[in-house]
Design a protein around this motif. Structure first.
Motif, PDB file in Angstrom:
ATOM      1  N   SER A 105      33.737 -11.170   7.153  1.00 57.76           N
ATOM      2  CA  SER A 105      32.582 -10.318   6.909  1.00 57.76           C
ATOM      3  C   SER A 105      31.945 -10.590   5.552  1.00 57.76           C
ATOM      4  O   SER A 105      30.722 -10.568   5.438  1.00 57.76           O
TER       5      SER A 105
ATOM      6  N   CYS B 297      34.517  -4.353   1.733  1.00 55.20           N
ATOM      7  CA  CYS B 297      35.252  -5.443   2.378  1.00 55.20           C
ATOM      8  C   CYS B 297      36.150  -6.103   1.332  1.00 55.20           C
ATOM      9  O   CYS B 297      35.683  -6.423   0.239  1.00 55.20           O
TER      10      CYS B 297
ATOM     11  N   THR C  29      38.707  -3.934   5.839  1.00 53.97           N
ATOM     12  CA  THR C  29      37.514  -3.175   5.460  1.00 53.97           C
ATOM     13  C   THR C  29      37.830  -1.691   5.469  1.00 53.97           C
ATOM     14  O   THR C  29      38.507  -1.203   6.380  1.00 53.97           O
TER      15      THR C  29
END
Length: 783
Positions: A380, A459, A473
């Protein structure tokens, strides 16, 4: 050297050459893609013991004086034999590449050509010349090695090598090839796709310097080849240096409409098309995304589909890959130096192959998409970084760059690609005492510095070998100027040296926005099993975190991630798993009710949909982040129903059952102050998670009752709803006093106890998280 992208774009808007031509010629060339799983997942006892194709493949000493001349000559002969075998494989690949060239050239003269003659010449630029050049080099090297290794009846093998070692001269062959030799190709039984064959010459040219360095290390200074090889190495390094300088100068390209094109970043991503995945080198320009084909950014949709999951088959495949990586890594550690260079080179090569497979098949985060293909990133943070890099792009750009611009652009891209390799950790990792191997815990506490209220999440990602999940996360915070999480994330790490954090603002129905990012060097000397608290500056946001590290040997990765359910589990177990004093399900539900339910008439009295409540319960038992995301979108009465259900399903009530009689006796005290003293004394005797969760709920219910003019929920109404859930009569005592206390009396006592606590105006504050900070002052990190 093979050159790609020398002509104008093809009619379908893709680049000519190896980047996009494999699909165009699918009807002409049939080459199956066979991933090297069989070669990787079995022992290769018959494979070549050494490979000069990689900096870590042959670990020779830095200077020739560290080995005797005889040992150096023996190793030199081994390297030359591997180069000869590599050249033989490469020649077969070039012959395979010439087959579609002939077919395409023949079709160019027909009425419906696949490619024009000019395009065929561009795609296969100088391939025949490259083949002839390598054939000449191969023949010369083979002839000299054959003459050198021809057995002598009068001498043993070792004596023969020592006797003729200084007579074997190959430097002139390398000098003749100069930088056009492109030595270095994997000895493999794999069939390549047409596209992979086109990239082969580009991959080889970057490894020439490493091969020459290996040969030079094994050549004594008194050998007549030494000076020649030094000159070839100088020419090779000079060429690569020139490529770097040239690529830097090409980073800015003037567009036909007067704008300036700049290279923002480049790296490796995974391309998913028609069910297949391929590693691509990505180049992100101000108006163009180039990786195998080009996508004009004016018409490109950048998105991030978070929380994607692999199918069960894909998860099993990834588990097999990670397990193999772990075992290979353990073997390299256990047998370092004990089985010789050949074993280490073969094991490391296997590790690189498996890691490349993992890099190809593990990404799930979609960064960019077109109707028929997607760009998938491995994490991410990388996905959000790509998306954030696209923020300055305008919609007024042309949908296609002009041909002269494209020619200059692709020329720079080819040179950049020649100097880089996929980010294999097994390739770049250095055995360093400072790297971490064990369990790294990261507690994300809170953030400050927001310019406006927002729902924010963080994150966290670590580097190292990808045996286990390297990223996690937090759940998204409530809409606030000062978001807080107090969420503990845990990583199993091997050779970890850096921690990366990304702070993201989550907007309902809109794209997420990166608020800031930073990285922290992990130092094994300063990290230990005590929490270390610090504040990190991430752009406009300051995030407070705590770190601790426990070193220990790693076990092989498990096939499935351990589940930590929260419903129907004792509260002390839940809080221990989450590293908090108040379970996240309690905090998140209460915060959500306070955010949008304080004005709801009959909040906690009117029940939400039982199916929606049970769905959220199931998600909370498996994925906290997903559960909080759904909680934000659920009806507020469903949220309040989840909180009530949690307390009802606790195996042991929040106020332990053995405290029931003590509280009942406290209610009989007539003096109000004395009664409260007695009741709080009972409360303080409860376990810390129970006590703090109870206090947290009391404060929450008091805030709900402050809006009783709107929501019609008084303290007595709330005590009536929560009393039976928070306090229960001990089961063992039911038979003992059952005749003297019926259910109505028990309920009255439950309600009166909770109501008495709610009436207190100076309730102690609840401690929601564990004390992670052991230092007297926070450490502030400015990055």
């Amino acid at each position: 050297m093979l050159r790609l992208h020398r002509d104008e774009e093809t009619s379908d808007g893709r680049l000519p050459g190896g980047c996009g031509i494999s699909q165009v010629t699918a009807s002409v060339v049939q080459m199956e893609t066979e991933v090297m799983e069989e070669d990787v997942f079995q022992e290769e006892a018959d494979s070549c013991p050494l490979s000069p194709l990689h900096p870590g493949s042959v670990d020779f000493p830095d200077t020739p004086t560290l080995s005797s001349p005889e040992e150096m000559l023996e190793r030199r002969l081994m390297v030359l034999k591997v180069i000869l075998e590599s050249e033989e494989v490469y020649l077969r690949e070039l012959e395979a590449l010439l087959m579609p060239m002939k077919a395409l050239r023949a079709s160019a003269g027909t009425s419906k050509p696949v490619l024009s003659s000019q395009q065929v010449q561009t795609v296969f630029y100088q391939v025949p010349e490259i083949r002839d050049m390598h054939q000449s080099f191969f023949s010369g090297l083979k002839e000299r090695l054959s003459a050198h290794c021809r057995s002598d009846p009068g001498l043993g093998e070792d004596e023969q090598m020592s006797y003729t070692g200084f007579e074997l001269v190959v430097g002139d062959l390398f000098l003749k090839m100069s930088m056009m030799s492109n030595i270095g190709s994997d000895k493999t039984r794999t069939k390549y796709t047409f596209e992979a064959l086109l990239y082969k010459p580009l991959d080889r040219v970057t490894k020439t310097t490493l091969v020459l360095l290996d040969i030079l290390k094994t050549t004594p200074e008194t050998h007549q080849d030494f000076a020649l090889l030094q000159e070839v190495l100088r020419l090779s390094r000079s060429f690569l240096s020139g490529v770097n300088e040239s690529s830097q100068s090409k980073r800015g390209v003037t567009l036909s409409h007067g704008m300036r094109r700049k290279l923002m970043r480049d790296g490796f991503v995974v391309d998913a098309s028609e069910g297949e995945r391929h590693m691509r080198h990505l180049f992100l320009y101000t108006d163009l995304l180039l990786f195998g084909w080009f996508l004009p950014l004016a018409g490109l949709k950048l998105r991030w589909i978070a929380d994607q999951h692999h199918s069960p088959d894909a998860q099993l495949r990834l588990h097999t890959i990670r397990t193999k990586m772990h075992l290979l890594r353990q073997q390299l550690r256990q047998h370092a130096g004990s089985k010789g260079l050949a074993y280490a080179a073969r094991s490391r090569k296997k590790l690189e192959q498996v890691e490349l497979m993992l890099l190809t098949h593990s990404p799930v985060y979609t960064g960019a998409a077109q109707p028929q293909r997607q760009v998938i990133l491995s994490s991410s943070p990388r996905c959000m970084s790509l998306k954030n890099g696209g923020k300055p792009f305008t919609k007024s750009l042309q949908t296609r760059p002009s041909p002269p611009d494209l020619l200059t652009l692709t020329s720079a891209c080819v040179k950049l690609r020649m100097t880089q390799q996929p980010p294999l950790h097994s390739t770049n990792a250095v055995e360093d005492e400072m790297s971490l191997c064990g369990t790294l815990s990261v507690a994300v506490h809170s953030a400050c510095g927001l310019q406006q209220p927002a729902s924010v999440y963080v994150c966290v990602e670590v580097d190292g070998y990808e045996f286990y999940d390297k990223q996690a996360t937090t759940h998204s915070s409530i809409h606030s100027l000062n978001p807080h999480w107090d969420q503990e994330l845990e990583f199993q790490v091997d050779a970890a040296q850096e921690l990366r954090l990304l702070c993201v603002s989550q907007a309902d129905g809109k794209n997420d926005t990166v608020l800031g990012k930073t990285s922290v060097k992990l130092d094994s000397k300063t990290l230990n099993e005590r929490w270390r608290r610090q504040t990190l500056h991430l752009g406009q946001v300051d995030v407070t975190v705590s770190l601790k590290f426990s070193p220990h040997p790693l076990e092989p990765p498990s096939a499935t991630a351990p589940l930590h359910p929260v419903f129907c589990v004792p509260i002390e177990i839940v809080t221990q798993q989450e590293g908090v004093m108040v379970p996240h399900v309690v905090r998140c539900c209460a915060e959500e009710v306070e955010r949008r339910g304080l004005a709801e008439v009959g909040i906690y009295r009117i029940s939400g949909s039982s199916s929606d409540i049970n769905t959220l319960k199931t998600v909370f038992n498996s994925n906290l982040r997903d559960a909080v995301t759904r909680l934000r979108r659920a009806e507020v009465n469903v949220v309040s129903g989840v909180l009530k259900l949690y307390f009802r399903e606790l195996p042991e009530p929040l106020i332990p059952a053995d405290k029931f009689q003590s509280l009942a006796r406290s209610l009989e005290i007539q003096d109000v102050d004395s009664r409260l003293v007695s009741m709080f004394s009972v409360l303080h005797s409860c376990p810390a998670p129970n006590r703090n969760t109870f206090l947290f709920v009391l404060h929450h219910l008091q805030r709900v009752s402050e809006k009783q003019d709107t929501n019609k929920m008084t303290l007595m109404n709330l005590a009536t709803i929560f009393g039976p859930s928070l306090l229960r009569l001990p089961v063992a005592a039911l038979g003992h006093i059952g005749s003297s206390m019926d259910i109505s009396v028990e309920v009255v006592l439950q309600v009166q106890v909770v109501f008495c606590y709610l009436q207190c105006n100076n309730l102690p504050e609840a401690q929601t998280s564990l004390p992670h900070d052991t230092d007297s002052e926070d450490e502030t990190t400015q990055i």
